[in-house]
Design a protein around this motif. Structure first.
Motif, mmCIF file in Angstrom:
data_model
loop_
_atom_site.group_PDB
_atom_site.id
_atom_site.type_symbol
_atom_site.label_atom_id
_atom_site.label_comp_id
_atom_site.label_asym_id
_atom_site.label_seq_id
_atom_site.Cartn_x
_atom_site.Cartn_y
_atom_site.Cartn_z
ATOM 1 N N ASN A 210 80.291 3.906 35.551
ATOM 2 C CA ASN A 210 79.633 2.749 34.658
ATOM 3 C C ASN A 210 80.862 2.077 35.643
ATOM 4 N N GLU A 211 80.923 0.750 34.922
ATOM 5 C CA GLU A 211 81.306 -0.386 35.815
ATOM 6 C C GLU A 211 82.985 -0.073 36.385
ATOM 7 N N LYS A 212 83.770 0.530 35.620
ATOM 8 C CA LYS A 212 85.072 0.830 35.938
ATOM 9 C C LYS A 212 84.602 2.111 36.970
ATOM 10 N N HIS A 213 83.836 2.875 37.079
ATOM 11 C CA HIS A 213 84.188 4.038 38.292
ATOM 12 C C HIS A 213 83.396 3.257 39.370
ATOM 13 N N ARG A 214 82.445 2.356 39.694
ATOM 14 C CA ARG A 214 82.158 0.901 40.713
ATOM 15 C C ARG A 214 83.413 1.019 41.132
ATOM 16 N N LYS A 215 84.016 0.092 40.385
ATOM 17 C CA LYS A 215 85.069 -0.323 40.553
ATOM 18 C C LYS A 215 86.053 0.303 41.274
ATOM 19 N N GLU A 216 86.504 1.448 40.669
ATOM 20 C CA GLU A 216 87.603 2.203 41.219
ATOM 21 C C GLU A 216 86.984 3.240 42.793
ATOM 22 N N VAL A 217 85.660 3.145 43.014
ATOM 23 C CA VAL A 217 85.398 3.493 44.156
ATOM 24 C C VAL A 217 85.413 2.359 45.534
ATOM 25 N N SER A 218 85.003 1.423 44.858
ATOM 26 C CA SER A 218 85.110 0.227 45.881
ATOM 27 C C SER A 218 86.528 -0.521 46.760
ATOM 28 N N ASP A 219 87.622 0.173 44.902
ATOM 29 C CA ASP A 219 89.049 -0.096 45.539
ATOM 30 C C ASP A 219 89.591 0.993 46.195
ATOM 31 N N LEU A 220 89.271 2.662 45.659
ATOM 32 C CA LEU A 220 89.054 3.246 47.099
ATOM 33 C C LEU A 220 89.054 3.522 48.612
ATOM 34 N N ILE A 221 87.965 2.582 48.530
ATOM 35 C CA ILE A 221 87.153 2.723 49.949
ATOM 36 C C ILE A 221 87.891 1.551 50.428
ATOM 37 N N LYS A 222 87.798 0.189 49.678
ATOM 38 C CA LYS A 222 88.910 -1.036 50.350
ATOM 39 C C LYS A 222 90.145 -0.948 50.906
ATOM 40 N N GLU A 223 91.201 0.100 50.020
ATOM 41 C CA GLU A 223 92.545 0.717 50.352
ATOM 42 C C GLU A 223 92.030 1.679 51.862
#
Length: 1994
Positions: A210-223
């Motif tokens: 879901n959107e939350k998962h996408r956001k969390e994955v992209s945040d982790l990669i960016k971080e």
């Protein structure tokens, strides 16, 4: 190999790495102690992860094979035995994951297993999606650890101030990594990892949820990328890179590209900054002490090749992808070279440093300043990193300072260009296209760069050289305060740059220069300097030959221009009624002028915002009058943008309250918002028209936003109440109406060119509403409709704006609807997790909405109360009900659900979550709403899961921190941590409140209980088991469990004490509530082992927050008490035993050894073992150490020292401000008190008051501090009380509820001893707080009771006291007992005069204690007693020894103790008095020396007690009314009589009582004459049987008196006849009562007891001799007295007839029938009472006979001469008293009655003797008795059906033994009575027979004048012995004795007194009388009677 192929269920790619990060964080960021060692271990373990950064384990065919077989053969999992079969689906997913991330198959499988395990933490995601998150989280942990490790290095830029050991470790480790190619690895990873690419791969394999998962994955990669880039940046900040690494970095930058808007992203920016730091030499200027070392380490100075390589690379003409970036690097290098050339070491690098000019030129050609502004400042992260800012600052300032020639060139070039532009304008041609704008760009860059300053560094100060000394207190710079010191050269150069650029400024640079000044004026000091600059510029210079005004950049010039514009435009101002207004002629201002004005206004706004002095100076300037001019311009037709700027500027001026007040009036006067309509004016004018006509059509709203900001600033001060007075109804209302109806309500429907502006408008207007409501306090005056006079008529006045907003929020108004729909929109947008324009403003607007709702909920209670009281006609509904309304968008009642959904976004929006929790907590107070909420929350499964996840996420938050002060919000992270913590607090309070309400409630749903089925049917599971989601209960437990396995104990209780306290409270409430208790305790016991793991860490000691630590322990102990009780009831012995041992053992445990830290205990033990100490050292019992943690002392704040206020009044005000808070403490509301006091100070009038105001405020402050301190003391005391109470309940549960055999008796006594001594030590210390004493006293009482019980039961179990006499008493030594007694007495004495209720407990304890030394009842075996000598010489037994020592201790306290006890006995609280009386009684009973008795008599307390009986009379009479009143007086009376009876048992005491007039007091009591009628009150009987019937109550009053008389009569022996005389007088005074008692119809058990006492007294007092001795009684009275005595005699004899004869058997039967259950005991008691009555009456007869004469021939006759036995069973004959009283006296009883009694007694004797022998036999062979018989024996002593079954066998035999002793002693008593009755009967028989058969002369009617007859008549009729007189004066009737009678008597007697009876009687003597009484007495009498009867008839 197989061993290495085991699967790690924690996932080697995640679990260990998470642990690594936690260790690094603990060591570097949290600075935990002992972390260096752990960090060292982790770094050694994980070094490969850092060396081959982000490298995944490779795939292999072998692994693939192994995984493939896992579904058939299984696979080994670390830490689990055997192999586990895995489902096929899981293996398929593992292969997909392995291919997706290119990782080894086993690693992929581990990730999936870990994902499955972690799934409950990620509701809504599958294990595969969780595995994706864990994979990236593992990478992030490594990158983050690397960054933190590098940041901890020591270096040239910053320091974290860590320990040297830690820094050495991290430096060594990171140096190794660097040498192994870390830089290149980082650069290649930053290039490789790309969010878009990763997402494409994941998308293909369905790896995104879901959107939350996408956001969390992209945040982790960016971080991850960011952390890697930051690592490199941090390295270059501290140390230098090698040549190769630097070149690699430059190589990376060459290929770098920008974002769409031309700015760099934050990762690239970090790498650029890394290079800039590589080329940085500016740090050498700072001249720190380690400068030399830094010089040595700088490769720019030490390595020639380094310089040469970098130089040639940057001089290379090959263009980069971003030329601007190349220019920046070249500029940095040029400046580095210039700086090097100025160092002595730089001479060696001359060939390179020569090139600096050329480099700078190339940089300028590359538009270096433009790129810095757009590419670098454009990046968001630029302003967020302090060291980026410092580096850019040094770049700009170095350029200006090191290259002044270049700057000069730029200026000349700009002047040249300005001339060209000017010429082309004049000629009308196009300006040349080749113009360079370098200086322009530089100025704009400086303006932009310094205008953002989130760290408050105020770096712009370097541009200002103080010309005059600043009287500025808050100067931060070291050199700024001293104007005498020369400023540094660089500063001089920079300030010169600012001044010179402003001189003769070309018009093209005018705007840029203003922008630069605006940036440099950003900060309190900078603003001041800038203000001064503009002031001095304007002053006309003396050398100015033309005499024109000064520079165009000056206040003079600016304001002059503004006034000109105003003049010019005002002339054009059209008539508002003409239609031209819509399109104003803009001829006045050109675009260029507009920009200039805007720039100036922005500069003005900045200066005025920062500097208050500037604000006031400008405002008060007589020529400039900026406010007036700006308001004037607002009325002219200028573009909305400019109006917006003007309003912003006014808002800045409005910050000063002085200006704000006049600004309000000016606003109203100029009618910017039209508040007064001119009569006849057709349409509105002013800002409303601008909004509706101009801004709406332009779709841009700068003016409206600025107006909202102005309002927001102005409402922060005070609102002028009389705004607009005279022209309209005064007040703020029109402004509020405009904001609400014209701005807020239409905002969603307007069109916006810039989408973000929609939310900006909403945010701005809601901010005003929020402030207005925040400052509003409902007042009674708000609800009264006041009128004002307007133009001669009365019109209603406006209410305060806050009132209006409240009214709109408490109605279903459009405003509320819009707020709620905004909240819904907000949560919908947040759920998309996508960025959108205006997101920040939307979040802010949502926050304001939530705050409005929260404030409304807070204030509505008071608002509604005031509204009700005022009876105004307003209609409002409570907000919590309105929130349940239906939403028009969704058609569902989901407002509250929407509010709760913000909790789900707590990580991104902590403040919204906080407000949401607060609102929910307000709503949760209402039970009816809770029920609906549960339905709303659970209605939709998806929403329900989200809500639960939201609550759990808030509770789980790791970042939350406690203890951050509210004011300390300087650090954004700290502020967020505080808010998150407060959110947790609110959620827990919500749970606590809800749990107290009826089910179903929110708390049950959130904690994971059933809300649709009965709560008790819940089956709690660990999260993830059986699909159980992670609930708040799991979150609370995991919060509490953190660290509970380590030795230091639960982390939460130290880090967040208040939070921990609430968590423990929730758990306690769940355990204490009947519905939730079962499931909760099962879960805590089985899944968590919660209590044991927490109790072992008690006591919690937090020096910083003692109150919270105590509360935590309280809740935990209360929970433990419940657990102990429940496990004991359910017979879960092992659980109970474990807890009991944990709490009570004094042997050390070896726990905690599992930590991998070898337990401290073990080390100490091994040492002690080695040194041959006593290895089993004792430790303090857990319970005692908890008690130690409760500090009994309490510092109390000293009294207020006041100079101005009146103390009593202040105390009154303080008590008025007190309220009871949530925790139930009474505290003072400090804010309210502050308001009251400040209002008081403000109310003072006159000059003196104004002068003293500072002093007054200081005193107000000290009062407030004092009150805060008082509140703290109250909370502290309350916490201590609570903790002590919980400790007490835990102790009491341990002792009472747990099975007795869990604690062996000897341990039990030692434990109680320790507890008692410790408690006393604490409570007896000097500074112990009195508030804690009552609880301690209660605990002491319970403990002493248990001690006494334990000791007694130990003795009963046969420990006996034979062996124990030497060592002490039972298991507990005598010395310990004595110590306990001493402490107890000290405690009693230390309580002084007050605390009587408290002493009641202590007296109870003392009684229990003294009971220990009481000898238990022993069986009366009727054996030959020891001789007197043996008794005297026998060794003292344990009991008497202890008793003697106890007494010695008590007496050592002397009269002080006596005084306290006697005083309590005489007066005070009822229970206290009863117990004090009992204590006196007990002490008197053991006081052989009679010291206490003497004190009682001498001090007059005894007399007081005796005289109080008279006062008791009235209350006792009241007790006999049918309706049962309070029975307290009765109990006190009983206690008093018991004490007096005890006193009377010694001769001395009895005499003293008579002297005090005891009997005369009792004579005056009328209560004895008030016998209640037995039948009349049957109806009123209390069903429970607890309250006795009136008759029973009467007996409870009478019996103690009779007993007391009996004791007095016994004690005052025969030589003291005054006692008997007084008692006889009492009998005569109450004669009617006594007679009616003797005639008693129904001989019940109680009646018989009464009679046995009465007859006992009568037999000793109603004697002929008594009256003569009693003193002078006159003749008439004597006659009357004798009549009474005769009547007593007659009644006694007739009673004997009833008891010895007919009624006896019937009565015994009746007793058995009445109470079949207790028949045996009842029967025994009846028998004893009847025998006692008979014995008393026979004794009376005997005394009468003896007293009348020593010889038979002169003695009186009491029985008639008839030997026939009374009619056996029918009770109808007249010899016995018939039921008709008239016949009762008709005849004297016959002698046959005595014979009958004799026979019966003899028969009874043998029956009793037999029974006595049997019972003795049973007692001796108690062990062999069959169980059935044991049960039967216990039956009478155990109440309730099935009671016998429940008790243990040991208890059973103890009870049986007690019962047998009871039986034996009862029989012994009966035998004694029987034997006595036999002896007296024989004596009476003998005297009568002797008289009748030897001396009596028979009468016949013929010879009635014979002397014998008269003798007999006189003898029978004598007044004093009227035993046979037949009543009144009716002649003798029956009293003639004929010869026939005598013959018949002899015959009947002979048959009755036959051989058999004689033998029996002699046998009785043989069996009994030898030991017990006069031996051969029976024998002699039997012989004489036999002789008399054998005489021949005369």
């Amino acid at each position: 190999m197989a061993a290495q192929m085991a699967v790690n269920s924690g996932a080697s790619l995640w679990g260990p790495l998470k642990e690594l990060w936690e260790t690094v964080e603990g060591a570097v960021l949290r600075r935990q102690p002992e972390s260096v060692h752990l960090l060292d271990l982790q770094l050694k373990k994980h070094k490969p992860h850092f060396v081959s950064l982000f490298k995944n384990p490779a795939k292999s065919a072998e692994q693939r094979e192994k995984v493939r077989k896992a579904s058939t053969e299984g696979i080994a999992i670390q830490g689990q035995q055997g192999s586990r079969l895995l489902p096929e689906q899981l293996l398929t997913e593992a292969f997909i994951l392995s291919d997706l991330f290119d990782i080894g198959e086993l690693a992929a499988l581990e990730l999936l297993l870990a994902g499955e395990h972690q799934q409950p933490h990620f509701p809504g995601l599958t294990r595969g999606l969780v595995a994706v998150l864990l994979y990236w989280d593992g990478k992030f942990c490594v990158a983050n650890s690397l960054r933190s490790l590098i940041q901890s290095r020591q270096g040239k830029t910053f320091t974290l101030e860590l320990s040297g050991e830690l820094v050495a470790l991290t430096t060594r480790f990171t140096d190794e990594l660097m040498s192994q190619g870390l830089t290149k690895r980082i650069l290649s990873l930053v290039s490789e990892i790309n969010v878009t690419r990763e997402f494409e791969r994941l998308q293909k394999e369905r790896g995104l949820g879901n959107e939350k998962h996408r956001k969390e994955v992209s945040d982790l990669i960016k971080e991850c990328r960011q952390a890697l880039a930051d690592s490199l940046f941090s390295w270059t900040c501290q140390s230098s890179l090698t040549k190769d690494d630097t070149l690699a970095l430059i190589g990376h930058l060459e290929t770098m590209t920008a974002e769409a808007d031309g700015s760099l992203d934050s990762v690239n920016l970090a790498l650029v900054m890394a290079l800039l730091y590589c080329l940085d030499v500016s740090f050498l200027e700072q001249g720190t002490e380690d400068r030399e070392d830094l010089l040595q380490a700088l490769p720019l100075l030490t390595e020639r090749q380094y310089v040469s390589a970098v130089h040639s690379r940057l001089m290379d003409s090959q263009p980069w992808k971003l030329p601007g970036l190349q220019a920046v690097c070249r500029l940095a290098w040029a400046l580095a070279l210039r700086a090097l050339s100025q160092l002595p070491q730089g001479s060696a690098l001359v060939e390179f440093t020569e090139a600096d000019e050329a480099l700078a030129d190339q940089a300028l050609l590359g538009d270096v300043f433009l790129f810095m502004k757009e590419g670098m400042l454009g990046c968001e992260s630029c302003g967020q990193e302090e060291f980026y800012i410092r580096r850019i600052h040094s770049l700009i300032t170095d350029f200006l300072a090191l290259m002044p020639v270049k700057v000069k060139q730029l200026r000349n070039r700009a002047d040249e260009d300005a001339r060209l532009v000017h010429m082309s304008l004049q000629m009308g041609s196009e300006p040349p296209s080749s113009l360079r704008k370098d200086l322009d760009h530089l100025m704009v860059l400086i303006g932009e760069f310094y205008s953002k300053d989130i760290f408050g560094l105020e770096l712009g100060l370097e541009f200002w050289c103080p010309t005059e000394s600043l009287q500025h207190t808050s100067l931060q710079g070291s050199y700024l305060g001293m104007a005498l010191q020369r400023p540094p050269h660089k500063q001089v150069v920079l300030s010169k740059f600012v001044r010179q650029m402003g001189d003769l400024l070309p018009s093209t640079l005018y705007i840029s220069y203003l922008r630069m000044l605006k940036g440099l004026a950003n900060g309190p000091q900078c603003a001041h300097y800038c203000f001064s600059l503009l002031k001095t510029n304007g002053a006309p210079h003396g050398d100015n030959i033309q005499g024109v005004a000064g520079s165009p950049v000056s206040w003079e010039h600016f304001f002059h221009s503004l006034m000109l514009y105003h003049e010019n435009l005002r002339r054009d101002l059209p008539n508002p009624d003409t239609s031209h207004y819509r399109h104003p002629p803009l001829r006045g201002i050109t675009q260029r002028e507009l920009e200039g004005l805007t720039a100036f206004l922005q500069l003005l706004t900045t200066i005025v915002t920062w500097s208050e002095n500037a604000r006031l100076a400008l405002c008060e300037h007589p020529q400039w009058t900026p406010v007036v001019v700006m308001l004037g311009l607002l009325q002219c037709s200028v573009p909305p943008v400019l109006k917006g700027e003007l309003l912003h500027c006014l808002a800045a001026f409005g910050k000063s309250p002085e200006i704000a007040a006049s600004l309000w009036q000016s606003l109203e006067y100029t009618q910017i918002l039209q508040t007064v309509r001119a009569p006849g004016q057709r349409q509105a004018a002013g800002i409303e028209v601008e909004l509706n006509e101009i801004e709406s059509s332009c779709e841009e709203y700068p003016l409206t936003r600025a107006f909202c900001q102005l309002m927001s600033t102005l409402v922060e001060g005070s609102l002028p109440v009389n705004l607009g007075a005279g022209l309209r109804v005064p007040g703020f209302e029109p402004y509020l109406t405009f904001l609400r109806d014209a701005v807020f309500l239409p905002f969603p429907t307007r069109a916006y060119r810039r989408p973000a502006e929609k939310w900006e408008v909403a945010d701005a207007v809601l901010e005003v509403f929020h402030k207005l409501l925040r400052d509003y306090e409902p007042q009674p005056s708000d609800f009264v409709q006041e009128m004002v006079e307007l133009q001669g008529e009365q019109v209603p006045a406006h209410k305060p704006p806050g009132h209006s907003i409240m009214f709109h929020l408490l109605n279903d108004s459009p405003m509320l609807a819009l707020c709620l729909s905004l909240l819904e929109e907000g949560v919908r947008q947040l759920d998309t997790y996508a960025p959108f324009p205006g997101k920040k403003q939307l979040e802010s607007a949502v926050l304001h909405c939530l705050c409005l709702l929260d404030l409304a909920l807070q204030k509505e209670v008071m608002f509604m109360d005031l509204l009700r009281e005022s009876q105004a006609s307003l209609l409002v509904s409570p907000l919590e009900q309105l929130l349940q309304g239906v939403s028009p968008q969704t058609r569902r009642a989901d407002h509250i659900v929407n509010i709760a959904r913000y909790l789900y976004h707590s990580s991104s929006n902590p403040e919204a979550a906080f407000q949401s929790a607060k609102i929910l907590r307000h709503i949760a107070r209402y039970p009816n709403i809770q029920m609906r909420l549960v339905g709303d929350f659970t209605h939709d499964q998806a929403v329900s899961e989200k809500l639960m996840a939201g609550f759990v996420e808030c509770l789980d938050n790791d970042e939350a921190e406690e203890g951050i002060e509210k004011g300390d919000d300087s650090d954004a992270l700290k502020k967020i941590a505080r808010i998150q913590h407060e959110t947790q607090i609110h959620i827990l309070n919500l749970l606590i409140t809800s749990l107290e309400l009826k089910t179903p409630n929110l708390a049950l749903y959130l904690l994971g209980y059933e809300v649709k089925k009965p709560v008790s049917s819940t089956n709690l599971q660990d999260p993830g088991v059986l699909g159980c989601p992670r609930s708040c209960l799991h979150a609370i437990l995991s919060l509490l469990q953190r660290g509970s396995e380590k030795r230091s104990g639960p982390l939460l209780s130290r880090q967040a004490p208040h939070l921990a306290e609430l968590c423990y409270q929730v758990i306690y409430q769940l355990c204490a509530c009947a519905d939730t208790s079962g499931p909760t305790m099962r879960y805590l016991r089985t899944s968590q082992d919660f209590l044991f793991s927490h109790l072992q860490h008690l006591p919690f000691i937090l020096p910083s927050n003692q109150i919270a630590a105590l509360s935590q322990m309280s809740w935990l102990m209360k929970t433990a008490a419940i657990e102990l009780r429940v496990t004991s009831l359910n017979r879960q012995r092992s659980h109970t035993q474990r807890l009991v041992n944990l709490l009570l053992d004094d042997q050390p445990h070896t726990q905690h050894a599992a930590d991998g830290e070898s337990g401290m205990e073990e080390q100490t033990r091994s040492v002690s073992g080695f040194l041959h100490f006593d290895t089993v050292s004792k430790v303090r019992r857990k319970l005692l150490s908890v008690l130690d943690a409760i500090d009994f002392s309490q510092d109390v704040p000293e009294l207020l020292q006041l100079d101005f206020f009146e103390r009593t009044q202040i105390e009154q005000v303080i008590s008025n401000c007190e309220h009871v808070n949530e925790q139930g403490h009474t505290v003072c509301n400090v804010k309210l008190l502050h308001r009251v006091l400040v209002a008081e100070v403000n109310a003072l009038q006159g000059m003196a008051a104004i002068g003293q105001r500072p002093l007054l405020m200081e005193e107000v402050n000290s009062i407030l501090q004092q009150v805060v301190e008082r509140n703290r003391v109250r909370r502290s005391l309350s916490a201590k009380r609570h903790a002590l109470q919980s400790w007490r309940s835990l102790v009491e549960t341990l002792l009472t509820a747990c099975p007795a055999d869990l604690i062996p008796a000897d341990d039990r006594q030692l434990i109680i001893r320790d507890l008692l001594l410790d408690l006393h030590d604490k409570v007896l210390s000097e500074d112990a707080a009195g508030e804690l004493m009552p609880i301690v006293a209660g605990a002491v009482f319970t403990l002493t009771a248990h001690l006494s019980q334990s000791v007694l039961s130990e003795q009963q179990q046969g420990a006996g006291l034979e062996g124990a006499a030497s060592s002490g008493f039972a298991s507990i030594a005598n010395s310990a007992l004595h110590l306990i007694l001493r402490k107890l007495l000290d405690f009693i004495l230390c309580t002084g005069g007050g605390f009587q209720r408290l002493r009641a407990h202590l007296y109870g304890s003392l009684l229990y204690y003294l009971q220990i030394a009481q000898k238990p009842e022993e069986p009366d075996t009727l054996q030959t007693g020891k001789s007197m000598w043996e008794r005297l010489t026998a060794p003292e037994d344990g009991f008497s020894k202890l008793q003697r020592e106890n007494l010695a201790i008590i007496e050592s306290y002397g009269t002080a103790l006596m005084e306290v006890v006697c005083r309590d006995a005489c007066d005070g609280h009822e229970i206290g008095r009863m117990l004090a009386l009992a204590v006196l009684d007990r002490i008197l009973s053991i006081d052989r020396q009679n010291q206490w008795l003497v004190y009682l008599c001498n001090s007059g307390y005894l007399r007081v007690l005796v005289e109080s009986l008279r006062q008791d009379d009235a209350t006792l009479q009241g007790l006999l009314t049918p309706q049962p009143p309070l029975l307290k007086p009765l109990y006190i009376y009983e206690s008093k009589m018991a004490l007096l009876t005890r006193v009377a048992k010694t001769g001395q005491g009895a005499v003293e009582l008579l002297r005090c007039g005891l009997v005369s007091q009792l004579m005056e009591c009328q209560v004895f004459d008030m016998i209640p009628d037995s039948d009349a009150h049957r109806v009123m009987r209390d069903q429970s049987g607890f309250i006795p019937s009136p008759l029973d109550r009467y007996r409870q009053i009478l019996l103690p008196t009779l007993r007391l008389f009996q004791v007095i009569l016994t004690s005052t022996t025969t030589n003291h006849q005054q006692g008997a005389a007084q008692v006889l007088q009492w009998l005569i005074v109450h004669a009617d009562t006594i007679q009616s008692l003797l005639r008693c119809q129904e001989l019940s058990m109680r009646a018989l007891q009464e009679l046995s006492l009465l007859t006992g007294i009568i037999s000793k007092t109603a004697l002929p001799g008594v009256l003569e001795m009693g003193g002078e009684v006159n003749g008439a009275a004597l006659l009357e007295f004798q009549g009474h005595i005769n009547r007593f005699q007659r009644l006694c004899l007739s009673l004997l007839g009833r008891l010895a004869g007919s009624e006896r058997e019937r009565l015994l039967k009746q007793a058995e029938m009445a109470a079949p259950g207790e028949s045996a005991e009842r029967r025994e008691e009846m028998e004893v009472a009847m025998q006692q009555v008979c014995a008393n009456i026979m004794e009376y007869c005997q005394t009468l006979l003896l007293q009348s004469s020593a010889q038979a021939q002169f003695s009186i006759c009491l029985f008639g001469p008839s030997g026939g036995e009374p009619a056996g069973r029918d009770a109808g004959r007249a010899d016995l008293s018939s039921t008709l009283p008239s016949v009762a006296y008709s005849r004297a009883p016959s002698l046959g009655l005595v014979l009958y009694l004799l026979k019966n007694s003899a028969a009874d004797f043998f029956r009793f003797h037999q029974s006595h022998r049997q019972s003795l036999g049973k007692l001796q062979s108690l062990e062999q008795l069959p169980p059935e018989e044991l049960k039967e024996l216990c039956q009478g002593l155990v109440s309730g059906p099935g009671g016998v079954e429940k008790i243990s066998s040991v208890q059973r035999s103890l009870l049986a033994k007690r019962r047998l002793v009871q039986l034996i002693n009862n029989r012994a008593k009966l035998l004694a009575l029987c034997s006595y009755v036999i002896e007296t009967c024989l004596f009476v028989l003998w005297r009568h027979l002797e008289y009748y058969l030897l001396y009596c002369t028979p009468t016949d009617p013929k010879d009635s004048l014979l002397p014998g007859v008269s003798a007999y008549r006189s003898r029978l009729g004598d007044d004093s012995f009227g035993g046979l007189r037949a009543g009144g004066g009716r002649g003798l009737g029956l009293s003639r004795v004929s010869q026939q009678d005598l013959d018949q008597l002899q015959t009947e007697m002979a048959t009755g007194f036959g051989e058999a009876l004689q033998r029996k009687l002699l046998e009785v003597e043989g069996l009994y009388s030898q030991v017990r009484s006069r031996y051969t007495f029976i024998q002699a009498l039997v012989r004489r009677i036999r002789g008399l009867l054998r005489q021949p008839k005369s």
